[in-house]
Design a protein around this motif. Sequence first.
Motif, short mmCIF file in Angstrom:
data_model
loop_
_atom_site.label_atom_id
_atom_site.label_comp_id
_atom_site.label_asym_id
_atom_site.label_seq_id
_atom_site.Cartn_x
_atom_site.Cartn_y
_atom_site.Cartn_z
N THR A 23 0.83 -1.21 0.00
CA THR A 23 0.00 0.00 0.00
C THR A 23 0.87 1.26 0.00
O THR A 23 0.34 2.36 0.00
CB THR A 23 -0.93 0.03 1.23
OG1 THR A 23 -0.13 -0.06 2.40
CG2 THR A 23 -1.95 -1.08 1.18
N ARG A 99 -14.60 5.30 0.30
CA ARG A 99 -13.51 4.70 1.08
C ARG A 99 -12.66 5.78 1.74
O ARG A 99 -12.17 5.59 2.86
CB ARG A 99 -12.67 3.80 0.17
CG ARG A 99 -13.42 2.54 -0.23
CD ARG A 99 -12.52 1.58 -0.99
NE ARG A 99 -12.23 2.03 -2.33
CZ ARG A 99 -12.81 1.55 -3.42
NH1 ARG A 99 -13.70 0.57 -3.32
NH2 ARG A 99 -12.49 1.99 -4.61
N ALA A 103 -12.00 5.88 5.68
CA ALA A 103 -10.64 5.90 6.22
C ALA A 103 -10.45 7.13 7.12
O ALA A 103 -9.89 7.04 8.22
CB ALA A 103 -9.63 5.93 5.07
N GLU A 106 -12.18 6.73 10.48
CA GLU A 106 -11.45 5.84 11.39
C GLU A 106 -10.31 6.59 12.07
O GLU A 106 -10.13 6.51 13.29
CB GLU A 106 -10.89 4.64 10.62
CG GLU A 106 -11.95 3.63 10.25
CD GLU A 106 -11.37 2.43 9.52
OE1 GLU A 106 -10.14 2.22 9.57
OE2 GLU A 106 -12.15 1.71 8.87
N VAL A 107 -9.55 7.34 11.27
CA VAL A 107 -8.43 8.08 11.84
C VAL A 107 -8.95 9.20 12.76
O VAL A 107 -8.38 9.48 13.80
CB VAL A 107 -7.53 8.64 10.71
CG1 VAL A 107 -6.38 9.44 11.29
CG2 VAL A 107 -7.01 7.52 9.84
N LEU A 224 -1.75 8.08 7.56
CA LEU A 224 -2.67 7.03 8.00
C LEU A 224 -3.85 6.88 7.03
O LEU A 224 -4.22 5.76 6.65
CB LEU A 224 -3.21 7.35 9.40
CG LEU A 224 -2.25 7.11 10.57
CD1 LEU A 224 -2.84 7.69 11.87
CD2 LEU A 224 -1.97 5.63 10.75
N VAL A 225 -4.42 8.02 6.61
CA VAL A 225 -5.60 7.96 5.72
C VAL A 225 -5.21 7.38 4.36
O VAL A 225 -5.94 6.56 3.79
CB VAL A 225 -6.25 9.36 5.57
CG1 VAL A 225 -7.30 9.35 4.47
CG2 VAL A 225 -6.89 9.77 6.88
N HIS A 227 -2.85 5.26 3.62
CA HIS A 227 -2.71 3.80 3.69
C HIS A 227 -4.03 3.11 3.96
O HIS A 227 -4.32 2.07 3.39
CB HIS A 227 -1.68 3.42 4.77
CG HIS A 227 -0.27 3.60 4.30
ND1 HIS A 227 0.40 2.60 3.65
CD2 HIS A 227 0.56 4.65 4.35
CE1 HIS A 227 1.61 3.05 3.32
NE2 HIS A 227 1.72 4.28 3.75
N ARG A 228 -4.81 3.70 4.84
CA ARG A 228 -6.05 3.04 5.23
C ARG A 228 -7.02 2.95 4.05
O ARG A 228 -7.67 1.94 3.86
CB ARG A 228 -6.69 3.80 6.41
CG ARG A 228 -7.89 3.10 7.01
CD ARG A 228 -7.54 1.71 7.52
NE ARG A 228 -8.75 0.99 7.89
CZ ARG A 228 -8.91 -0.31 7.86
NH1 ARG A 228 -7.90 -1.08 7.47
NH2 ARG A 228 -10.03 -0.88 8.21
N GLN A 229 -7.09 4.04 3.24
CA GLN A 229 -8.04 3.96 2.12
C GLN A 229 -7.53 2.97 1.07
O GLN A 229 -8.33 2.34 0.39
CB GLN A 229 -8.39 5.34 1.54
CG GLN A 229 -7.28 6.17 0.98
CD GLN A 229 -7.02 5.88 -0.48
OE1 GLN A 229 -7.88 5.34 -1.15
NE2 GLN A 229 -5.83 6.21 -0.95
N VAL A 231 -5.95 0.18 1.88
CA VAL A 231 -6.32 -1.12 2.45
C VAL A 231 -7.82 -1.37 2.25
O VAL A 231 -8.23 -2.49 1.90
CB VAL A 231 -5.96 -1.18 3.96
CG1 VAL A 231 -6.55 -2.42 4.62
CG2 VAL A 231 -4.45 -1.17 4.15
N LEU A 232 -8.64 -0.32 2.43
CA LEU A 232 -10.08 -0.47 2.23
C LEU A 232 -10.40 -0.83 0.77
O LEU A 232 -11.30 -1.62 0.50
CB LEU A 232 -10.83 0.81 2.63
CG LEU A 232 -10.86 1.14 4.12
CD1 LEU A 232 -11.57 2.46 4.38
CD2 LEU A 232 -11.51 0.02 4.92
#
Lengths: 257, 184
Positions: A23, A99, A103, A106-107, A224-225, A227-229, A231-232
């Motif tokens: 990612t 997404r 994300a 979540e953060v 963080l966002v 990477h998280r989006q 992953v989503l």
Amino acid sequence: MTGFMTSPRNSPGTVAVLDRAPTSTTFSRVLGIATLVGIGWLVVFGLFLSPNDRVQKTGVRIMYIHVPSAWLAYLAFGVTGVSSLAYLWKRTRSLAWDRLAGASAEVGVLFMGITLVSGSLWGRISWGTYWTWDARLTTTAFLFVTYIGYLAVRDLGGTHQQRAKRSAVLAVLAMLEVPLVHFSVTWWRPLHQNETVENGKLSGLMLFTLFVGLIAFTLLYVWLVLHRQRVLTLLDQVDDRGLDVAIAERRNESVPS
Amino acid sequence: MDVNDPHLNDPAPNDTALNDTVLRPREVVPTAARGRKKPWFAYGVLALALVAGGVFVAKFLTNALDYYCNVDEVGVKDGCDVGRSIRIQGVVEKGSVAETGSVTNFVVTFNGVSMPVNLSSDPTGLFQECIPVVVTGRVVENTDGSRVFEGEEVLVKHDENYDKENEARVDKANAEADACSART
């Protein structure tokens, strides 16, 4: 969905191994390093270089975590709301917006949690209590559970589009709570202090340290966002692949062997 | 389709294009395990969030809307009545803090109006002279008309001012005196 499954049509039972691309990209790696440097600066300025406060003494240092995390939580929920609007608007409708909204929320919940915990610790040493039901604390707690509820709504099942639509409506409504929390200190009379930075009550190294904290937390938020989006996106692809595999298996059953 | 057709379950002709499209009814097998699990965890979290949200709204309406009364509003403003359990806000008067047994006595002032406080608990946090505090308790009116606040708990209302410790040390006494008068 299509294009992700690379197996040929006449051998539908076998599906290609997931693309193992990480990612991270060059940009996100540079951003990650910048984030670490920023946090390093915050540690140095927050714990060592910035002065004690006349009244709070060393307790003032909690502010360098508490205030940036609160601001970034506001920003995160704002991004969630705007992305949700972008999803709801037909001309820009894309699951990528959904997404990004998820994300960011979540953060945002993570940062809001940090705000509540750091504020509670500061409250114990300054006010003499971990918690009190004043306007700022109560509205913040409400904002926190609203977005926990939002994340739960995202997980209620259904198609990606169903998830996106129902959570987008909620996110647009929830965004309205942010100004309620921010202005609670002026609209009502809380125990929580009034706005410090906007009123120019912070100066010198204290203001600079807070600025360092804000930069560090912003970099952390973006990293963080990002990477998280990603992953989503992969999770959605895995879901879609699950459907592809099910269809492929069913088709396979029809072929006499 | 004729379900009585004896050739219904015959193997299909060996034609790939056709094979792909022929989907005969298959045997009934339990499919529950294949389906998605009900997202019970999400439902549980959502229920908890709704309950917590309701509690917070109730707390907001009963506690946060009128969190405290300023000292000068006691007996004047609606909800700041004598004898009722309230919170009062004011600045701790310089030189007024004294301890008698387990009771801490001090005077809080706001807008030029002062009220003596008898606090039954230990003051915590940053409690000190010249700092704004919020005291929970009730106003008691003596027979001579004087009022005293019977306090149960004191919380320090730290204001939005931040100062370097060293800067203040230059003339600490003056700074505190200024702060005290500026806040009342």
